[in-house]
Write a protein that holds these residues in place. Structure first.
Motif, PDB file in Angstrom:
ATOM      1  N   SER A 129      18.327   0.791  59.509  1.00 34.06           N
ATOM      2  CA  SER A 129      18.539   0.826  60.936  1.00 34.06           C
ATOM      3  C   SER A 129      19.360  -0.091  61.530  1.00 34.06           C
ATOM      4  CB  SER A 129      17.688   0.696  61.714  1.00 34.06           C
ATOM      5  OG  SER A 129      17.108   1.916  61.372  1.00 34.06           O
ATOM      6  N   ILE A 130      19.233  -1.603  61.408  1.00 38.54           N
ATOM      7  CA  ILE A 130      20.022  -2.696  61.603  1.00 38.54           C
ATOM      8  C   ILE A 130      21.517  -2.771  61.144  1.00 38.54           C
ATOM      9  CG2 ILE A 130      20.349  -4.956  61.994  1.00 38.54           C
ATOM     10  CD1 ILE A 130      17.612  -5.741  61.506  1.00 38.54           C
TER      11      ILE A 130
ATOM     12  N   GLN B  70      11.347  -3.281  54.150  1.00 38.83           N
ATOM     13  CA  GLN B  70      11.348  -3.261  55.426  1.00 38.83           C
ATOM     14  C   GLN B  70      13.020  -1.722  55.205  1.00 38.83           C
ATOM     15  OE1 GLN B  70       7.853  -4.667  56.237  1.00 38.83           O
ATOM     16  NE2 GLN B  70       9.440  -3.422  58.124  1.00 38.83           N
TER      17      GLN B  70
ATOM     18  N   ALA C 290      11.723   9.103  64.780  1.00 35.77           N
ATOM     19  CA  ALA C 290      10.801   7.883  64.261  1.00 35.77           C
ATOM     20  C   ALA C 290       9.682   7.383  64.615  1.00 35.77           C
ATOM     21  CB  ALA C 290      10.957   7.038  65.804  1.00 35.77           C
TER      22      ALA C 290
ATOM     23  N   GLU D 294      14.320  -0.648  58.628  1.00 40.18           N
ATOM     24  CA  GLU D 294      14.512  -1.167  59.425  1.00 40.18           C
ATOM     25  C   GLU D 294      15.824  -2.420  59.115  1.00 40.18           C
ATOM     26  OE1 GLU D 294      10.166  -0.503  59.906  1.00 40.18           O
ATOM     27  OE2 GLU D 294      12.102  -1.119  57.736  1.00 40.18           O
ATOM     28  N   CYS D 295      16.212  -2.389  57.734  1.00 40.81           N
ATOM     29  CA  CYS D 295      17.299  -3.104  57.205  1.00 40.81           C
ATOM     30  C   CYS D 295      18.660  -1.991  57.829  1.00 40.81           C
ATOM     31  CB  CYS D 295      17.105  -3.125  55.991  1.00 40.81           C
ATOM     32  SG  CYS D 295      16.339  -4.929  55.809  1.00 40.81           S
TER      33      CYS D 295
ATOM     34  N   SER E 250       6.125  -1.088  58.250  1.00 37.74           N
ATOM     35  CA  SER E 250       7.487  -0.333  60.158  1.00 37.74           C
ATOM     36  C   SER E 250       6.806  -1.626  60.555  1.00 37.74           C
ATOM     37  CB  SER E 250       6.856   0.916  59.604  1.00 37.74           C
ATOM     38  OG  SER E 250       6.309   1.609  60.722  1.00 37.74           O
ATOM     39  N   GLY E 251       8.067  -1.456  61.340  1.00 35.48           N
ATOM     40  CA  GLY E 251       8.300  -2.539  62.795  1.00 35.48           C
ATOM     41  C   GLY E 251       9.528  -3.086  62.281  1.00 35.48           C
ATOM     42  N   PHE E 252       9.468  -4.531  63.372  1.00 36.73           N
ATOM     43  CA  PHE E 252      11.384  -5.310  63.132  1.00 36.73           C
ATOM     44  C   PHE E 252      10.128  -6.696  63.490  1.00 36.73           C
ATOM     45  CE2 PHE E 252      13.112  -1.581  64.314  1.00 36.73           C
ATOM     46  CZ  PHE E 252      14.280  -1.822  63.548  1.00 36.73           C
ATOM     47  N   SER E 253       9.177  -6.836  63.314  1.00 35.64           N
ATOM     48  CA  SER E 253       8.216  -8.176  62.574  1.00 35.64           C
ATOM     49  C   SER E 253       8.750  -8.955  62.047  1.00 35.64           C
ATOM     50  CB  SER E 253       6.712  -7.913  63.013  1.00 35.64           C
ATOM     51  OG  SER E 253       6.322  -7.482  62.168  1.00 35.64           O
TER      52      SER E 253
ATOM     53  N   TRP F 232      16.148 -12.846  61.440  1.00 30.87           N
ATOM     54  CA  TRP F 232      17.426 -12.139  62.370  1.00 30.87           C
ATOM     55  C   TRP F 232      18.121 -13.400  61.907  1.00 30.87           C
ATOM     56  CZ3 TRP F 232      18.851 -15.752  66.271  1.00 30.87           C
ATOM     57  CH2 TRP F 232      18.609 -16.559  66.160  1.00 30.87           C
TER      58      TRP F 232
ATOM     59  N   GLU G  14       7.129   6.838  61.287  1.00 32.22           N
ATOM     60  CA  GLU G  14       6.336   5.408  61.450  1.00 32.22           C
ATOM     61  C   GLU G  14       4.929   5.710  60.946  1.00 32.22           C
ATOM     62  OE1 GLU G  14       4.777   2.383  64.871  1.00 32.22           O
ATOM     63  OE2 GLU G  14       5.950   3.954  65.477  1.00 32.22           O
TER      64      GLU G  14
END
Length: 329
Positions: A298-299, A292, A35, A295-296, A49-52, A76, A39
């Protein structure tokens, strides 16, 4: 001597636990290093990057949702809508596939030649056609071959089927709200879209074909002698099925049936091909808008992994109970 064996077993158990903990720790360390590397590479290329981004407004609407959603709500909540839509099609699919699979499996063991042949044909047809093709076929039939909503087919009292979907009675404040045919539309009750119906019908038809074979094999695994002995004791056919056949057959049915439940849950991700706004569809839209990708994805991985592990744990627990009851018996 017995005390020494017990101590040896406990020591072996502690060593196994230590090695398992070490393996998990190494996997977590490797994941953390990967990870960090990803990054840094993304940052070097100017990729965020990141989930903000999950806190930002989506800017898009969702056509089908169990709760209110509009374009001003954050990502979210959009993922939450997609997750709820996935469960909305997967859970009824599991129940219906189990019921139809069991009925078709019993039908394949029927002494009636016509019923046995029809059930066998169903299994061979739906098991050998790719699920993606089945979903597209159901969607085509529902959206192209059904009448317009003004001419909806009432196949049961209060159940109307048309290109706009299925309208059916809904419980409101303790009373049934029945849909009624209006001049141009169906008024009252609840409605599900053709996209939802296509996904549900496709998943149920496909999974039921496999579950039917699992049920048939499980029942055939019970020796004929036990069934004949139960008949000699005066048990009726239903009593033989309930007290002799099913308790033994279930021990062989549950593990492979669990695999089919996992497949059905994961196959619900194919709903995107017919436009049903499930979790994959929401993630795809989010990815296109935000970029992203990691991140997407990964979710999606985390959610489907969680659903699969939860399903497997519940089925394993149920199978342990079956084996425990069999051992006590």
């Amino acid at each position: 001597m017995r005390h020494r064996f017990a101590e040896s077993g406990q020591g072996s158990g502690r060593r196994d636990l230590l090695w398992q903990g070490l393996a998990v720790g190494l996997l977590l360390l490797a994941a953390w290093l990967v990870a960090g590397k990803v990054e840094s590479e993304l940052a070097a290329r100017g990729i965020r990057s990141g989930f903000s981004f999950l806190l930002q407004p989506t800017g898009f609407e969702i056509g089908e949702s169990l709760f209110e959603f509009h374009a001003g709500l954050p990502y979210w909540q959009a993922f939450l809508v997609g997750f709820a839509n996935t469960l909305r099609v997967a859970l009824p699919g599991l129940v219906l596939a189990t019921i139809f699979g069991a009925l078709i499996g019993f039908g394949r063991l029927s002494t009636n030649f016509l019923l046995r042949g029809l059930c066998a044909a169903y299994v061979e047809v739906f098991r050998n056609i790719p699920l993606l093709l089945q979903l597209l076929t159901w969607y085509f039939l529902l959206t192209e071959k059904l009448p317009l909503v003004a001419d909806a087919v009432e196949f049961l009292p209060g159940f109307f089927l048309s290109k706009s979907g299925l309208a059916f009675p809904m419980l409101v404040d303790g009373a049934l709200d029945w849909p009624l045919r209006g001049a141009l539309n169906i008024e009252g009750g609840a409605t599900v879209t053709p996209e939802y119906l296509a996904v549900l019908l496709g998943l149920v038809a496909y999974a039921a074909a496999y579950l039917a074979e699992i049920v048939r094999a499980g029942i055939l695994s019970v020796s004929r002698g036990q069934v004949e002995a139960a008949a000699a004791l005066g048990l009726s056919a239903s009593q033989r099925l309930r007290w002799v056949v099913l308790p033994q057959a279930l021990r062989l049915i549950v593990p492979p049936a669990g695999n089919q439940y996992l497949n059905l849950t994961k196959n619900s991700s194919l709903a995107v091909v017919v436009g049903y706004p499930d979790l994959v569809s929401i993630a795809n839209t989010t990815l296109n808008q935000t970029g992203q990708a990691v991140e997407c994805i990964s979710i999606l991985i985390a959610v489907y992994l969680l659903l699969s592990l939860l399903t497997a744990a519940l089925l394993a627990r149920y199978n342990e109970r079956l084996l425990g009851k069999a051992g006590q018996g």
